[in-house]
Write a protein that holds these residues in place. Sequence first.
Motif, PDB file in Angstrom:
ATOM      1  N   ASP A  72      11.252  36.546  26.590  1.00  0.00           N
ATOM      2  CA  ASP A  72      11.937  37.264  26.053  1.00  0.00           C
ATOM      3  C   ASP A  72      11.160  38.254  24.878  1.00  0.00           C
ATOM      4  O   ASP A  72      11.400  39.410  24.413  1.00  0.00           O
ATOM      5  N   ALA A  83      20.555  34.624  33.585  1.00  0.00           N
ATOM      6  CA  ALA A  83      21.741  34.540  32.593  1.00  0.00           C
ATOM      7  C   ALA A  83      21.280  34.714  31.117  1.00  0.00           C
ATOM      8  O   ALA A  83      21.947  34.698  30.015  1.00  0.00           O
ATOM      9  N   LEU A  87      18.872  35.533  27.563  1.00  0.00           N
ATOM     10  CA  LEU A  87      18.615  36.628  26.786  1.00  0.00           C
ATOM     11  C   LEU A  87      17.613  37.827  27.195  1.00  0.00           C
ATOM     12  O   LEU A  87      17.896  39.030  27.201  1.00  0.00           O
ATOM     13  N   VAL A 109      19.670  40.105  29.481  1.00  0.00           N
ATOM     14  CA  VAL A 109      20.824  40.803  28.805  1.00  0.00           C
ATOM     15  C   VAL A 109      20.114  41.883  27.986  1.00  0.00           C
ATOM     16  O   VAL A 109      20.763  42.976  28.082  1.00  0.00           O
ATOM     17  N   ARG A 110      18.932  41.914  27.472  1.00  0.00           N
ATOM     18  CA  ARG A 110      18.342  42.803  26.816  1.00  0.00           C
ATOM     19  C   ARG A 110      18.143  43.993  27.729  1.00  0.00           C
ATOM     20  O   ARG A 110      18.604  44.986  27.245  1.00  0.00           O
ATOM     21  N   LEU A 137      19.665  44.624  30.725  1.00  0.00           N
ATOM     22  CA  LEU A 137      21.033  45.190  30.895  1.00  0.00           C
ATOM     23  C   LEU A 137      21.765  46.234  29.970  1.00  0.00           C
ATOM     24  O   LEU A 137      22.179  47.164  30.276  1.00  0.00           O
ATOM     25  N   GLU A 138      21.497  45.629  28.783  1.00  0.00           N
ATOM     26  CA  GLU A 138      22.220  46.423  27.394  1.00  0.00           C
ATOM     27  C   GLU A 138      21.416  47.700  27.501  1.00  0.00           C
ATOM     28  O   GLU A 138      22.081  48.626  27.244  1.00  0.00           O
TER      29      GLU A 138
END
Length: 226
Positions: A68, A114, A116, A119-120, A122-123
């Motif tokens: 991350d 799944a 963080l 997700v970073r 993806l966002e």
Amino acid sequence: MVKKARGVQRREDSLSRERIIEASIELLDSSGESGLTFRALAERLATGPGAIYWHVENKSDLLSAACDAIVARTMDAPLPSATPREAIRALALGMFDAIDDHPWVGSVLARDPAQLPMVRMLERIGQQIRALDVPDDAQWTTVSALLSYILGVSGQNAANAQIARERDADRSHFLDEVASVWSQLDPDDYPFARSVAKQLRDHDDRADFLAGIDLILLGIESAHGR
């Protein structure tokens, strides 16, 4: 005895999750996942394994946190005055370079989709897809296609570099070996592979990666009338 106890206390007080993560990244870069142990980490940080467990639960937690940290640096890089298209190219190339520099990142992302770090990405990329006016019902598949390409090609590039290192061969020598094999394939069964063997010798990985991103972006823009 009192001085010694205070010295240990000061060392443990100065130990932070951030320091542990940075030391973990250094170990992962130098020794790979197998080299990241709590004993090796404790030696690097001049502390005991117990002190590390105050900040991280286990090796899986440590790997995710280290991954991350790398992804956050890449996704949070400033993109002043960049158009959505330029931003996507910059973010994609940033991840390509990050995985090239830290090959273990790709495998951690693949095992932990799944968490963080994913997700970073993806966002940040999803925001740029929205800025391209991609319809809501097409945004998920569009971002998924981009992420699959970015992580797949970046991971394969890092794997190829690792294979070359294991064979103690530099990149040009490694590619020359592969190209030689391709050029000797049966011309009836593998006409295309034979025809691009010379290009394989001279190709630029980063340039090819960006060319693929441009093809995807062109398809996105064409599909949605831009």
